[in-house]
Scaffold this active site. Structure first.
Site, PDB file in Angstrom:
ATOM      1  N   GLY A 750       0.804  -1.208   0.000  1.00 46.58           N
ATOM      2  CA  GLY A 750       0.000   0.000   0.000  1.00 46.58           C
ATOM      3  C   GLY A 750       0.835   1.255   0.000  1.00 46.58           C
ATOM      4  O   GLY A 750       0.578   2.178  -0.763  1.00 46.58           O
ATOM      5  N   SER A1055      -7.746   6.025   2.424  1.00 47.07           N
ATOM      6  CA  SER A1055      -6.311   5.776   2.376  1.00 47.07           C
ATOM      7  C   SER A1055      -6.040   5.102   1.034  1.00 47.07           C
ATOM      8  O   SER A1055      -6.205   3.894   0.871  1.00 47.07           O
ATOM      9  CB  SER A1055      -5.887   4.875   3.532  1.00 47.07           C
ATOM     10  OG  SER A1055      -4.490   4.693   3.524  1.00 47.07           O
ATOM     11  N   THR A1056      -5.704   5.935   0.038  1.00 48.28           N
ATOM     12  CA  THR A1056      -5.599   5.414  -1.343  1.00 48.28           C
ATOM     13  C   THR A1056      -4.492   4.390  -1.503  1.00 48.28           C
ATOM     14  O   THR A1056      -4.542   3.549  -2.397  1.00 48.28           O
ATOM     15  CB  THR A1056      -5.362   6.573  -2.332  1.00 48.28           C
ATOM     16  OG1 THR A1056      -4.187   7.277  -1.946  1.00 48.28           O
ATOM     17  CG2 THR A1056      -6.546   7.511  -2.372  1.00 48.28           C
ATOM     18  N   CYS A1057      -3.480   4.456  -0.639  1.00 47.35           N
ATOM     19  CA  CYS A1057      -2.392   3.487  -0.779  1.00 47.35           C
ATOM     20  C   CYS A1057      -2.876   2.081  -0.483  1.00 47.35           C
ATOM     21  O   CYS A1057      -2.316   1.096  -0.963  1.00 47.35           O
ATOM     22  CB  CYS A1057      -1.219   3.855   0.118  1.00 47.35           C
ATOM     23  SG  CYS A1057      -1.653   4.000   1.845  1.00 47.35           S
ATOM     24  N   PHE A1058      -3.964   1.956   0.326  1.00 48.59           N
ATOM     25  CA  PHE A1058      -4.532   0.635   0.627  1.00 48.59           C
ATOM     26  C   PHE A1058      -5.891   0.432  -0.051  1.00 48.59           C
ATOM     27  O   PHE A1058      -6.552  -0.568   0.201  1.00 48.59           O
ATOM     28  CB  PHE A1058      -4.719   0.468   2.143  1.00 48.59           C
ATOM     29  CG  PHE A1058      -3.421   0.388   2.894  1.00 48.59           C
ATOM     30  CD1 PHE A1058      -2.604  -0.725   2.777  1.00 48.59           C
ATOM     31  CD2 PHE A1058      -3.005   1.439   3.706  1.00 48.59           C
ATOM     32  CE1 PHE A1058      -1.413  -0.791   3.474  1.00 48.59           C
ATOM     33  CE2 PHE A1058      -1.814   1.374   4.386  1.00 48.59           C
ATOM     34  CZ  PHE A1058      -1.001   0.256   4.269  1.00 48.59           C
TER      35      PHE A1058
END
Length: 1089
Positions: A750, A1055-1058
């Site tokens: 992520g 949370s765009t990374c996840f």
């Protein structure tokens, strides 16, 4: 026992006496032998001396005699010049005998010239038969001697003609002298002795002339004329005068006419005279009367009929070899262009002769340079000896050849096709799905100086109907003509584009040829040609040649037409016809590959495949840029992807060829799946996949948020020399603040996803000036002024690697690239199907309109004062870029304006950003192999990078969603969420929602099952800065919908990374709808929990 002892042994003195006697005898014999030898040598020397003296005396005597004769000859000519009375023919005859007796070409050149003038002067005297040199032919005693003498004199004239250079003034005078001798004594028309009562002698005199002509022919008369004509005409400007050329050509025709056009004389005439470069053109320019003589004797027809016999044509070609065969071909084509009646009558023979001659040349045309090849300006690399002396005449030869693909000959040869009427309706309409664009209002200008004008009526769409027998005379004739032009294209390699341009000049030829193809066979079209592939008959080859010519010409035409001409003006083909044609081509190419024909194809079959495939791909590329075909038009319903994948796993050749040549027949999603499989297989091979026995190597990097781009670039560059393929492996990112303190959170792909997205977001920001946006739809391409950055090429390579890594890992990034740049990323620029001008609208549509208006400009383009250069404002300074060396001094004219357009398009899209593009592609290909993405078009590659542009499938998203913090699929907040997304949000808002939670507004190409990490929703009770993750209490409260307090004031976050949506446990659906809509519009994501 008897013992006998000789007296010599018994008495030594006796032995000594006998020994002395024997030695003196030997000496005596030696002396006698030596004396005999000396006497013999003396006699030999005396005999040799006598012989030498005899030879010397004979030589001196001959020299004396030659001097005396030469003196006598000179005295004769001096007296002849000074005397007022004319010398008799007998005196000329006698002095000629003496001169010929001692004649040496080098020494007696001037004397021979005087003799010729003397003989010619004698023939000009009026009413004095005894002075006429020819009168001796009537003398019973001298007839035979006179005939021998005139034969010798005329042959010496030929010997001189071989050595003379017509471009030298003095030599040109001597050429005229010797030609006059030959003209005078090979025909009786100028003999004054035959006037009046002498007319009765004409048959006998004609017989003597024929005898003289026959003698000269046997000695090589035609070779002499060929050398003289080549010396005078095989140059940029001919050095033969009208009179000289008239005389030579008249002499050449005399034996042919005298022999009543016998095969033997026609052969010599063709080999030696008609093979002189561009002689037909020179005759038309200098002495058109000679061409009229050719026509009066119907010689063109006789040439064609003579050469139509295969053995005789081959014999002529073998004698001439390649270079001169081409010259003969040029002259025959030129004569054909002047003789419509003969050409119409003898079309079949004319076409047959040209095919044979071109096929002979084609045997020696090579594809590449080698120790056995020579360069020819028309044929290219040629494995026969090339006569470089002909190079100066090549422009004229090319002009002669151009008549073959000129309108005049095309109308005659394709008369059966062009005479067809295409059914038309009177109301012009636009094709379905197309409307008149603003471009259509442009005034119609002169295009390529050709009649590119839209018809006032629109014909019905041409489709395969069948019904015409392939063995009919009409079909056989058209096939032969197509074979001729196809052979021309494959033989005259250096002027191939000229030929194709000529064949596409008539707007109605190609549609009528397609209509003709549609009528062939019982059903028409595809079935017939597929049957031809399996039949190795001459008839099948000729039908396939027709298809091949149609494809080559149509491909060339569509390549040179711009968007307006194809879609609005619909030059040559209606758009609906392009749909029908592309369907035919698609099926044909698929069958060739799938039935195993291409696997073992060689020669003509392979050429046919490349021709049909080339035309197909041009249409496919057009459709990719601007759609004209219906949805799923390019797919093959009879091809099951599962079968194809099985064959690919087994390395079956036909499956590999299908993927290489026509991947578009496979549904796009299946190709994406195939791409992902290729990536997975490589990961397994490199040990980058987690297994029960091993874990992949992990690369760790530490990044400061404030210097994300700089740190990422530096750290990944430092790792490059240490670990091969590390970019393809697992990279763990740890973010630190400016003080070096670690941020909370563990990267399970992520954080790396966030790092990758942030890097890409920064580097593609136009404000950084690594990339620019296009003027219309604001799509990205490398900035021409990006060189202001230090190490800008290394930066571009780094960007290429980051982009490649995103595609490699299946991370979709919202980066819209310009179509022309995607084409370069795919390597299309090196393809023969690529056209810079066609791609230009994707860079600058206004600039494209301006360039195409130059093409349409029907005045003198030089009035616009353009040069082959491009002026650009670079950071406030005007910079002039030359499109070719010295371009700023070369004006744009009507002749070079098409080149200017292509050069300008190439400069804007390639030259300006060449190094930046190369660096980015290098980085991208270090991760993504070129063959992996070759199966995608430019729009499809954009979808591979940025996700699907289709509407979001909420059911698919719901199916692949993971819930945390007490949420579950039946939770009321989750039910509300899906209902709001489905019924309350517009498609644009749904795209904004997806961008809010994943950073990309488009779904993954293969659906949300391939979203990494998977989409998840977590119930949160507190703000992000207080959130410590899920606890047992928070999960239970979320599950049973127990709230600490009403979260109505809080917004959803992500949370765009996840790919994680953090959703408060709202009490009302309306609050959820309001807060979610506000959050996605303000884009409050991009925080790390």
């Amino acid at each position: 026992m008897n013992i006998s002892i000789s007296s010599a042994e018994a008495n030594p003195q006796v032995a000594k006496m006998f020994g002395t006697a024997q030695s003196s005898k030997a000496q005596f014999l030696d002396k006698a032998r030596q004396a005999r030898e000396e006497r013999r040598e003396l006699k030999e020397r005396e005999r040799a001396a006598i012989q030498i003296q005899a030879l010397i005396r004979r030589f001196l005597c001959r020299c004396w005699l030659q001097r005396e004769i030469r003196r006598e000859v000179e005295d004769f000519f001096e007296i002849n010049e000074s005397a007022s009375s004319k010398r008799s023919a007998l005196s000329i005859f006698k002095i000629s005998r003496k001169l010929l007796f001692i004649f040496r070409i080098k020494e007696d050149k001037e004397r021979f010239e005087k003799l010729c003038r003397c003989i010619l002067n004698s023939m000009d005297v009026e009413n004095e038969p005894k002075v006429w040199y020819v009168s001796l032919a009537l003398s019973k005693d001298l007839t035979l001697l006179w005939i021998k003498q005139i034969k010798d004199i005329l042959w010496f004239c030929c010997e001189f003609l071989k050595q003379l250079k017509p471009d030298i003034l003095q030599d040109s005078k001597l050429v005229n002298l010797h030609l006059t001798m030959l003209v005078t004594f090979t025909d009786t028309s100028t003999w004054k002795i035959l006037r009046g009562k002498g007319e009765t002698l004409r048959p006998a005199m004609n017989h003597i002339c024929a005898n003289i002509m026959g003698h000269l022919n046997q000695k090589g008369f035609y070779s002499v004329l060929q050398i003289l004509l080549t010396n005078g005409l095989a140059r940029s400007r001919p050095s033969l005068s009208k009179g000289t050329l008239t005389a030579i050509f008249s002499l050449a025709l005399r034996p042919v006419i005298a022999a009543q056009f016998s095969d033997n004389l026609l052969r010599s005439f063709l080999i030696h005279i008609m093979s002189v470069p561009a002689i037909g053109t020179h005759l038309a320019t200098l002495t058109p009367e000679r061409l009229a003589v050719l026509e009066s004797h119907d010689l063109f027809r006789k040439f064609i009929l003579f050469l139509s016999r295969e053995a005789q044509c081959r014999d002529v070609c073998v004698c001439l070899e390649g270079s001169h065969t081409l010259c003969l071909l040029g002259n025959l084509i030129y004569l054909g262009s002047l003789n419509d009646k003969v050409l119409e009558d003898e079309t079949a023979h004319f076409v047959s002769v040209l095919i044979q001659m071109l096929s002979y040349c084609q045997k020696y045309v090579s594809q590449k340079k080698s120790n056995l090849t020579h360069w020819h300006p028309v044929l290219g690399w040629f494995s026969q000896t090339v006569d470089y002396g002909l190079n100066e005449s090549m422009p004229l030869l090319t002009k002669q050849l151009q008549h073959l693909w000129g309108v005049h000959l095309i109308r005659i040869l394709f008369s059966d096709v062009l005479s067809k009427k295409l059914v038309e309706t009177q109301d012009p309409t636009y094709p379905s799905g197309q409307t008149a664009s603003p471009q259509n209002s442009l005034p119609m200008k002169n295009l390529f100086k050709r009649a590119f004008q839209k018809s006032a009526s629109v014909r019905n769409i041409l489709k395969p109907v069948g019904g015409k027998r392939v063995d009919s005379a009409e079909v056989q004739k058209v096939c032969s003509v197509c074979v001729l032009y196809q052979t021309t294209l494959t033989t005259l390699t250096q002027i191939r584009l000229q030929i194709l341009t000529g064949l596409t000049y008539l707007d109605d030829l190609l549609p009528k040829l397609w209509a003709f193809i549609c009528e062939l066979g019982p059903q028409g079209g595809l079935k017939l040609f597929l049957e031809c592939l399996n039949n190795d008959t001459e008839e099948s080859k000729r039908l396939l040649a027709m298809l091949m010519l149609f494809c080559d010409c149509s491909r060339h035409l569509i390549t040179i037409l711009d968007e307006i001409e194809v879609y609005e003006e619909q030059i040559s083909f209606k758009v609906e016809e392009l749909v029908t044609i592309s369907s035919f081509l698609n099926s044909f190419v698929f069958k060739m590959i799938w039935d195993g024909i291409v696997e073992n194809a060689k020669g003509e079959t392979l050429e046919l495949f490349h021709s049909v495939h080339g035309w197909l791909m041009i249409l496919y590329e057009r459709d990719c840029r601007r759609r004209f075909a219906p949805e799923d038009h390019w797919l093959r319903k009879d091809l099951k992807p599962s079968v194809l994948f099985q064959e690919l796993d087994k390395d079956k050749k036909r499956a590999q060829l299908l993927l290489q040549y026509i991947p578009h027949v496979i549904p796009h999603k299946n190709r994406v799946l195939l791409f992902r499989n290729m990536v997975t297989k490589e990961k397994e091979k490199l040990g980058l996949v987690e297994t029960s026995s091993a874990s992949p190597h992990v690369t760790h990097i530490t990044i400061r948020r404030s210097r994300m781009l700089e740190d990422g670039y530096e750290q990944l560059e430092q790792l490059r020399p240490l670990t091969h393929n590390f970019m393809k492996g697992v990279i763990r990112v740890k973010f630190v603040n400016d003080l070096g303190v670690d941020e909370a959170g563990i990267d399970q792909d992520g954080v790396f996803k966030e790092f990758l997205e942030e890097i890409i977001k920064k580097v593609f920001d136009p404000a950084l000036n690594l990339f620019k946006t296009t003027s219309g739809d604001e799509r990205l391409y490398p900035s021409p002024t990006s060189y202001i950055h230090e190490n800008y090429l290394q930066l571009f390579e780094f960007v290429g690697k980051m982009l490649g890594k995103a595609v490699y890992e299946g991370i979709v990034v919202d980066v819209p690239f310009a179509s022309f740049f995607l084409s370069q990323l795919l390597g299309h620029r090196h393809s023969s199907f690529y056209s810079s001008v066609d791609e230009l609208p994707s860079l600058d549509s206004e600039f494209y309109k301006n360039l195409t208006s130059i093409k349409r400009y029907d005045g003198d383009i030089s009035d616009l004062a353009l040069t082959l250069s491009y002026d650009e404002d670079v950071m406030g300074q005007l910079v002039c870029h030359e499109l070719i060396p010295g371009g700023k001094t070369i004006p744009v004219t009507n002749e070079n304006k098409i080149s200017y357009i292509h050069l300008m398009a190439h400069f804007r899209m390639h030259t300006q950003i060449k190094s930046q593009t190369a660096a980015l592609i290098s980085g991208f290909r270090s991760i993504i192999k070129p063959e992996w993405i070759r199966m995608f078009s430019a729009p499809e590659l954009q979808r591979l990078i940025s996700g699907d542009n289709a509407e979001i499938d909420l059911e698919d998203l719901k199916k692949h969603t993971v819930y945390y913090g007490g949420f579950h699929g039946s939770h009321r907040v989750i039910i509300w969420l899906w209902d709001i997304l489905a019924n309350d949000f517009s498609p644009e808002e749904r795209a904004m929602f997806l961008k809010f939670v994943t950073s990309c507004s488009r779904p993954p190409l293969l659906g949300f099952a391939y979203l990494k990490p998977p989409f998840s929703i977590r119930c949160v009770e507190v703000s992000d800065d207080q959130d410590t993750g899920d606890t047992l209490g928070s999960v239970l409260r979320g599950f049973f919908t127990i709230r600490k307090k009403e979260p109505g004031g809080r917004l959803p976050t992500s949370s765009t990374c996840f790919n994680l949506l953090k959703l408060p446990n709202y009490s009302k659906k309306s609050i959820l709808r309001e807060k979610l809509r506000y959050a996605i519009s303000m884009n409050t994501g991009f925080e790390l929990s």
